[in-house]
Design a protein around this motif. Structure first.
Motif, PDB file in Angstrom:
ATOM      1  N   TRP B  44       0.840  -1.211   0.000  1.00 21.34           N
ATOM      2  CA  TRP B  44       0.000   0.000   0.000  1.00 21.34           C
ATOM      3  C   TRP B  44       0.875   1.262   0.000  1.00 21.34           C
ATOM      4  O   TRP B  44       0.638   2.200  -0.768  1.00 21.34           O
ATOM      5  CB  TRP B  44      -0.920  -0.043   1.218  1.00 21.34           C
ATOM      6  N   ARG B  48       0.882   4.304  -2.722  1.00 21.90           N
ATOM      7  CA  ARG B  48       0.678   5.711  -2.323  1.00 21.90           C
ATOM      8  C   ARG B  48       1.828   6.576  -2.824  1.00 21.90           C
ATOM      9  O   ARG B  48       1.636   7.696  -3.300  1.00 21.90           O
ATOM     10  CB  ARG B  48       0.609   5.851  -0.785  1.00 21.90           C
ATOM     11  N   PRO B  57      -3.930   9.612  -9.646  1.00 22.73           N
ATOM     12  CA  PRO B  57      -4.803   9.268  -8.519  1.00 22.73           C
ATOM     13  C   PRO B  57      -4.590   7.812  -8.073  1.00 22.73           C
ATOM     14  O   PRO B  57      -4.447   6.921  -8.907  1.00 22.73           O
ATOM     15  CB  PRO B  57      -6.210   9.457  -9.083  1.00 22.73           C
ATOM     16  N   LEU B  58      -4.585   7.625  -6.759  1.00 22.28           N
ATOM     17  CA  LEU B  58      -4.385   6.281  -6.214  1.00 22.28           C
ATOM     18  C   LEU B  58      -5.449   5.312  -6.734  1.00 22.28           C
ATOM     19  O   LEU B  58      -5.176   4.141  -6.986  1.00 22.28           O
ATOM     20  CB  LEU B  58      -4.408   6.334  -4.683  1.00 22.28           C
ATOM     21  N   ALA B  59      -6.671   5.834  -6.903  1.00 22.30           N
ATOM     22  CA  ALA B  59      -7.763   4.981  -7.400  1.00 22.30           C
ATOM     23  C   ALA B  59      -7.400   4.420  -8.782  1.00 22.30           C
ATOM     24  O   ALA B  59      -7.680   3.258  -9.083  1.00 22.30           O
ATOM     25  CB  ALA B  59      -9.066   5.770  -7.470  1.00 22.30           C
ATOM     26  N   ARG B  60      -6.776   5.228  -9.620  1.00 22.42           N
ATOM     27  CA  ARG B  60      -6.378   4.766 -10.943  1.00 22.42           C
ATOM     28  C   ARG B  60      -5.286   3.687 -10.825  1.00 22.42           C
ATOM     29  O   ARG B  60      -5.305   2.675 -11.526  1.00 22.42           O
ATOM     30  CB  ARG B  60      -5.903   5.960 -11.778  1.00 22.42           C
ATOM     31  N   TYR B  62      -4.817   1.562  -8.417  1.00 23.04           N
ATOM     32  CA  TYR B  62      -5.399   0.275  -8.019  1.00 23.04           C
ATOM     33  C   TYR B  62      -6.269  -0.322  -9.125  1.00 23.04           C
ATOM     34  O   TYR B  62      -6.447  -1.530  -9.192  1.00 23.04           O
ATOM     35  CB  TYR B  62      -6.150   0.398  -6.684  1.00 23.04           C
ATOM     36  N   GLU B  63      -6.824   0.538  -9.991  1.00 23.01           N
ATOM     37  CA  GLU B  63      -7.535  -0.015 -11.154  1.00 23.01           C
ATOM     38  C   GLU B  63      -6.557  -0.837 -12.001  1.00 23.01           C
ATOM     39  O   GLU B  63      -6.871  -1.927 -12.471  1.00 23.01           O
ATOM     40  CB  GLU B  63      -8.157   1.112 -11.998  1.00 23.01           C
ATOM     41  N   THR B  66      -5.257  -4.087 -10.023  1.00 24.33           N
ATOM     42  CA  THR B  66      -6.191  -5.205  -9.883  1.00 24.33           C
ATOM     43  C   THR B  66      -6.681  -5.710 -11.232  1.00 24.33           C
ATOM     44  O   THR B  66      -7.354  -6.734 -11.305  1.00 24.33           O
ATOM     45  CB  THR B  66      -7.406  -4.825  -9.009  1.00 24.33           C
ATOM     46  N   PHE B  67      -6.366  -4.973 -12.297  1.00 25.28           N
ATOM     47  CA  PHE B  67      -6.758  -5.442 -13.635  1.00 25.28           C
ATOM     48  C   PHE B  67      -5.801  -6.531 -14.111  1.00 25.28           C
ATOM     49  O   PHE B  67      -6.213  -7.547 -14.660  1.00 25.28           O
ATOM     50  CB  PHE B  67      -6.762  -4.264 -14.620  1.00 25.28           C
TER      51      PHE B  67
END
Lengths: 583, 165
Positions: B44, B48, B57-60, B62-63, B66-67
């Motif tokens: 993590w 970050r 962005p962190l959300a991107r 993790y996209e 996890t893809f």
């Protein structure tokens, strides 16, 4: 402008170049069904329901993301297309729990409607609903990934429209789910609780956090004196839940309905909107004329915007108005000023607010300033949607109710208070009173039309008897960065400030398009709701906050004057930088 | 400007790795690959750090993480058990072997035991179909494995790890 000519279901259509087949079809009264495309958002072609046939092409085309081309011959309905669409719906249903009867969106779910329209009568495919837990960590919005159909609207809203980047797609293929980065709880993500995801979700996968049971207990607790306040934007939207058109004003009926369901006093957040203007316009004049603090002044009544600023733009804290939101101000005064006059202890009171907003649920405990009466100033914040449900389950014939008035002390409002509900309205209301504070007279024309409309960023120069005030109004947090960067640039380089006064509302259109409003919002609905509030403004004889008699009395009897010590104690707050991620 | 060290190896090492990638467009995946090369997974703190340093962005991130199956979000176990499920192994009963490992270790496919000792994964064809069904444990190949062998294989590696611990 180049025009495109084509035929849709044998009907001639002529549209601007770039118009999609889906949009063009609407112009000739053909509704192609879709689950993922929302008029606010870019097409992502996720659901596959809007397929059509184009003569000469072997494959089915998605209407949402295909621009119309000259000479196209499009078929939107034939037995094969209906069968394909039905099959797609059946596949979506195989991953969706069959829980319509107990779902919060029962009756207004887009998937349920489509399933009904297509006459789906059995589960064609074996059900494989993933066993995923709900995320209600924010206590503002609830994410139920089991009900998600992966249409991607919320992700599009959160990442692009709002620039928050809390929600994202996790995993791939059949395991795809919507969640915050790494699957952490939303409350530990950058989520600002604006609820735009819930307003755009076609199903019950993202909804408001339901506080109605707690409010029912409070109302039915005889030991508690339970009062309620109604935000500006609620009055032009709640009627939609009862079949009215967007924008129809229901203030008087709402007062009556809330008394009937048992509130001991009914107040109006429009009153405290007027009060906010007294404080905020004073703050502006202080900064502008007496230069006691730096400019620009940035409005602070939107809690999602406050949260966004504290997370992404905390270098703007010195420019933020210290005013609490109207919700916060009314809560504080209900449990002090009103409680004193009524001889009730604040701890024996319950203050409920009705807001177009999910972030207001967060605001009521966002800092210790929200406990200025000694206890929590606002106990529960309900969305428009929750209150509509409460009225329906009470058997209130809402549309037939006779109009009533709000209760005194915290109930009177002016036209300026009511326009807090749409983008530019806070600015306009503040300008009316700032003009008066600076010049000692009201502006000749009270309509500052430069602040109005749905353009993402509105800039103008306002003339106050020769003094020029530069303003900016932004709505939708995705539009904020441009404005903030201009301010930053001027501060860093010492260049002239681009603005003296800035209004931001997190939701597109402002609160009338808030995350807690009845679902199904589009720009058309936003404009209709806005027109409703404009009408309310013009219907008021008094259209300036400083002329509100109850506000004047409040200052005489209790607060002294704007920005007094007492005002600061009860009506103002502080801001702190907050991390986007908690770890 | 002197570089400040956070003292957290996942952050400092990631800052180091990202340096050479951050000004190249489209290099997120390369940076993540390299970080996984260092730690065996993407912690993590590293994600970050990449978000901050590369302004993504962190959300991107993790996209992306996890893809792609390749990226691991948790430290893999010390002992990696790969059960082959290529065609030959599959026909000769590799799924029984996999089930036996699952039962013995109490984990599912692609999971690590709570003590972080064993990681169980399935691979497709190790190229020695004549030995099927095959399992490879930290580089050691076991041929013609049956469900009955599983207990002993696990015990062997548990003992080995206990010695070196």
């Amino acid at each position: 402008m180049t025009m495109i000519k084509a035929r849709i279901d044998n009907i001639e259509v002529e549209v601007e170049e770039g118009t999609t087949i889906l949009e063009a079809a609407e112009q000739v009264q053909v509704k192609i069904p879709t689950l993922c495309k929302h008029p606010d958002l870019c097409a992502t072609a996720a659901c596959g329901i809007c397929v059509v046939k184009v003569a000469g092409r072997p494959n089915l085309i998605r209407a949402c993301c295909t621009p119309l081309d000259n000479g196209m011959e499009i078929t939107t309905r034939d037995p094969e297309l209906v069968e394909v669409r039905r099959n797609v719906i059946e596949l979506i249903l195989s991953k969706h729990p069959n829980e319509c009867l107990t779902c919060i969106r029962n009756g207004n779910c887009e998937l349920q409607k489509l399933s009904a329209d297509f006459g789906i009568r059995c589960e064609e495919y074996e059900s494989i609903v993933p066993d995923l837990p709900k995320d209600d960590s924010t206590k503002s919005i609830v994410l139920d990934p089991r009900k998600c159909i992966n249409c991607g609207r919320c992700v599009e809203v959160c990442q692009n429209q709002q620039a928050v980047w809390a929600l994202s797609f996790l995993n791939r293929g059949i395991s795809t789910q919507i969640a915050a980065a790494g699957g952490i709880p939303l409350a530990e993500s950058p989520c600002i609780k604006c609820g735009q995801c819930s307003a755009h979700c076609p199903t019950g996968a993202i909804t408001e956090y339901d506080d109605t049971l707690a409010v029912w207990s409070a109302i039915n607790d005889e030991k508690k004196h339970c009062v309620v306040q109604i935000a500006p934007a609620v009055r032009v939207a709640i009627g939609e839940a009862f079949g009215l058109k967007p924008g129809e004003l229901t203030t008087g009926k709402l007062y009556a309905a809330l008394r009937r369901i048992g509130f001991d006093a009914v107040f109006d957040t429009n009153f405290s909107a007027d009060l906010t203007i007294m404080e905020e316009a004073s703050e502006f004049v202080e900064r502008f004329v007496n230069k006691t603090a730096p400019l620009p002044l940035i409005t602070s009544c939107c809690p999602a915007w406050v949260d966004f600023m504290e997370k992404y733009h905390y270098d703007m804290i010195p420019y933020f108005s210290s005013c609490k939101s109207p919700q916060g101000m009314l809560g504080a005064l209900a449990k002090t000023y009103y409680a004193d006059k009524k001889g009730i202890k604040p701890e024996d009171m319950v203050v409920v607010s009705i807001m177009p907003c999910t972030a207001k649920k967060y605001e009521i405990s966002r800092s210790k300033d929200m406990y200025s009466s000694g206890v929590q100033d606002v106990d529960y914040s309900l969305t428009t949607r929750e209150v509509a449900r409460m009225l329906k389950q009470s058997g209130i014939d809402f549309l037939a109710l006779a109009e009533e008035e709000a209760d005194s002390l915290l109930g009177e409002y002016t036209g300026a208070g009511t326009i807090f509900g749409y983008t530019g309205g806070v600015m306009e209301a503040a300008l009316r009173t700032a003009y008066y504070f600076v010049t000692g007279e009201d502006p000749k024309d009270l309509d500052f039309v430069q602040t109005r409309g749905l353009e993402g960023i509105k800039e103008a120069e306002i003339d106050i008897k020769g003094t020029k005030i530069r303003i900016a109004v932004a709505h939708g947090t995705g539009n904020v960065e441009t404005v903030v960067n201009r301010i930053r640039h001027a501060i860093e380089t010492g260049e002239e400030l681009p603005y003296h006064f800035v209004e931001v509302m997190a939701c597109p259109g402002g609160c009338i398009g808030g995350g807690g409003q009845p679902t199904g919002v589009t720009d058309k609905v936003r404009l209709e709701r806005t027109a409703g509030l404009e009408k309310d403004d013009h219907a008021h004889q008094i259209r300036c906050s400083h002329e509100n008699k109850e506000v004047q009395k409040l200052y005489e009897d209790f607060l002294g004057k704007p920005l007094s010590e007492k005002s600061h104690e009860l009506l103002h707050t502080h801001y702190v930088p907050r991390p986007c991620y908690k770890r | 400007m002197a570089e400040e060290k956070s003292g957290n190896k996942y952050i400092d090492e990631s800052v180091n790795v990202v340096k050479k990638w951050k000004n190249k467009r489209g290099s997120l995946i390369m940076a993540l690959h390299e970080i996984q090369g260092v730690f065996g997974y993407i912690p993590w703190e590293s994600a970050r750090t990449v978000a901050e340093q590369m302004n993504i962005p962190l959300a991107r991130i993790y996209e992306v993480l996890t893809f792609y199956n390749y990226f691991k979000l948790e430290a893999p176990g010390k002992v990696i058990i790969s059960v082959c499920d290529g065609t030959a192994c599959h026909i000769k009963g590799s799924m029984n072997v996999l089930d036996a490992f699952k039962q013995e270790l109490g984990v599912e496919e692609n999971e690590t035991t709570p003590d972080r000792l064993f990681h169980l994964q399935v691979v497709r064809c190790l190229g020695c179909c004549g030995l099927s069904p095959v399992a490879v444990v930290n580089g050691k190949t076991y041929s013609s494995v049956t469900a009955g062998d599983v207990k002993n294989i696990v015990a062997e590696w548990r003992a080995k790890e206990a010695e070196t611990a």
